[in-house]
Design an enzyme around this catalytic site. Structure first.
Site, PDB file in Angstrom:
ATOM      1  CG  PHE A   1      35.392 -33.843  19.656  1.00  0.00           C
ATOM      2  CD1 PHE A   1      36.378 -32.864  19.663  1.00  0.00           C
ATOM      3  CD2 PHE A   1      35.690 -35.074  19.077  1.00  0.00           C
ATOM      4  CE1 PHE A   1      37.622 -33.091  19.089  1.00  0.00           C
ATOM      5  CE2 PHE A   1      36.931 -35.313  18.515  1.00  0.00           C
ATOM      6  CZ  PHE A   1      37.893 -34.322  18.514  1.00  0.00           C
TER       7      PHE A   1
ATOM      8  CG  LEU B   1      28.452 -33.980  12.853  1.00  0.00           C
ATOM      9  CD1 LEU B   1      27.991 -32.863  11.932  1.00  0.00           C
ATOM     10  CD2 LEU B   1      29.874 -33.717  13.318  1.00  0.00           C
TER      11      LEU B   1
ATOM     12  CB  THR C   1      19.692 -40.038  18.730  1.00  0.00           C
ATOM     13  OG1 THR C   1      19.186 -39.639  20.001  1.00  0.00           O
ATOM     14  CG2 THR C   1      20.491 -38.889  18.127  1.00  0.00           C
TER      15      THR C   1
ATOM     16  CE1 TYR D   1      27.471 -43.363  17.443  1.00  0.00           C
ATOM     17  CE2 TYR D   1      29.273 -44.892  17.031  1.00  0.00           C
ATOM     18  CZ  TYR D   1      28.732 -43.629  16.935  1.00  0.00           C
ATOM     19  OH  TYR D   1      29.447 -42.621  16.314  1.00  0.00           O
TER      20      TYR D   1
ATOM     21  CB  THR E   1      38.016 -37.516  15.198  1.00  0.00           C
ATOM     22  OG1 THR E   1      37.613 -38.138  13.971  1.00  0.00           O
ATOM     23  CG2 THR E   1      38.433 -36.090  14.913  1.00  0.00           C
TER      24      THR E   1
ATOM     25  NE  ARG F   1      34.993 -38.874  21.781  1.00  0.00           N
ATOM     26  CZ  ARG F   1      34.242 -38.957  20.690  1.00  0.00           C
ATOM     27  NH1 ARG F   1      34.716 -39.552  19.625  1.00  0.00           N
ATOM     28  NH2 ARG F   1      33.028 -38.452  20.678  1.00  0.00           N
TER      29      ARG F   1
END
Length: 336
Positions: A18, A80, A99, A152, A182, A193
């Site tokens: 995104f 990102l 990651t 996370y 965002t 989201r």
């Protein structure tokens, strides 16, 4: 300001995501050569459709845990590369952690090898369910290190630690952005989201699902403002000695947000209330004094204006075949 020369070659890890796809477009617009690396675990090729075929854009399919070799000169690296929504990062929590830790270390080693400046995309999730409002960068947070969001939250906290260890050791020039909520085009309907959930439900004629009593808050930054903030942090001459919050400090309750989206989508608000998920933050608002002072940056797009750009984009996506927007009519059940 330390303006990057037009001949720069910039690697964007997670560039099909995104925010990453908007960042790639902005960097190309500034005249840079952009190498996008993405595993497409959560990124989408459709996000890059306007960039494919551009003479200064190169797409590499791969993941940062097993980073392919780069022999060309690199001037900047944006990291990102991580799932960023709760359903995505909880789907494979071990991979999410790797990651953020192994992948970040690989990119830091690449920055050390090439002399590139690296910007790490961290997150407001490092503050957990905060007990300080608004959240300044020196707040250590209130995080459950064993909860369902820990893969996370703690992955990003560990990645920050790696970044500042490299910086203190003089091994790489690193900047860390703590990204707050965002929104904008290129989001997915099923990404969990709050903005995408509400918009897709409203446009599909479904009741808006509100977790908790709706009085918890979010501060929402339009994606163009976020990209401007990331680029400003990357290009500032003096390396900040700590992370920098990038987000919009204007705070809305979930009920207020649902009402705004309902009005923009021309849908009467019809909420359905569900229990609040474990460790979901009650209030989220950035203190951006450091970004204002160091970068001269502040968001410019009000939520009302951003929604006027975002709702029509989702309406267009929902008219496409189902595969193009994920589970378009079934927004995820875990909010952010």
């Amino acid at each position: 300001m330390d303006m990057t020369p037009l001949s720069s070659t910039i690697l964007v890890a997670g560039g099909a995501g995104f925010i990453g796809s908007h960042l790639c477009e902005a960097l190309l617009g500034q005249g840079h050569a952009v190498i996008c690396v993405d595993s497409f675990q959560t990124g989408r090729r459709e996000n890059l459709s306007a960039l494919l075929g551009h003479p200064r854009f190169h797409l590499v399919e791969g993941d940062v845990e097993n980073l392919p070799p780069f022999r060309d000169r690199l001037d900047q690296i944006y990291n990102l590369a991580s799932p960023a929504s709760p359903p995505a990062y909880q789907a494979d929590p071990v991979r999410t952690m790797m990651t953020n830790v192994v992948g970040t270390n690989n990119l830091l080693a690449l920055a050390e090898q090439t002399g590139a400046r690296l910007l790490q995309a961290s997150t407001s999730e490092v503050y957990g369910d905060p007990e300080v409002y608004p959240q300044p960068e020196d707040y250590a947070g209130h995080v459950n290190c064993n909860g369902p969001r820990a893969c996370y939250d703690e992955g990003k906290r560990a990645a920050e630690a790696l970044c500042f260890d490299y910086l203190r050791a003089g091994r790489a020039e690193v900047r860390v952005a703590r990204i707050f909520n965002t929104y904008g085009p290129h989001m997915q309907c099923d990404d969990g989201r709050i903005v995408s959930n509400f918009i897709c439900q409203a446009l599909s004629g479904q009741p808006m699902t509100i977790y908790g009593n709706g009085e918890q808050t979010r501060s929402l930054c339009y994606v163009s403002d976020m990209v401007d903030g990331l680029i400003a942090l990357m290009e500032v001459a003096d390396t900040p000695d700590g992370p920098v919050n990038i987000g919009n400090p204007r705070e809305f309750t979930i009920l207020e947000l649902a009402d705004l989206i309902g009005r923009e989508a021309a849908t009467e608000l019809s909420p359905v209330f569900r229990p609040l998920p474990k460790d979901d933050p009650r209030r989220r608002r950035p203190d951006i004094a450091r970004a204002r002072a160091l970068l001269g940056w502040a968001p410019r797009v009000p939520l009302e204006e951003g929604l006027k750009k975002t709702v029509p984009w989702f309406a267009q996506e929902l008219r496409k075949p189902l595969a193009s927007c994920g589970a378009a009519a079934q927004p995820a059940k875990v909010p952010q």
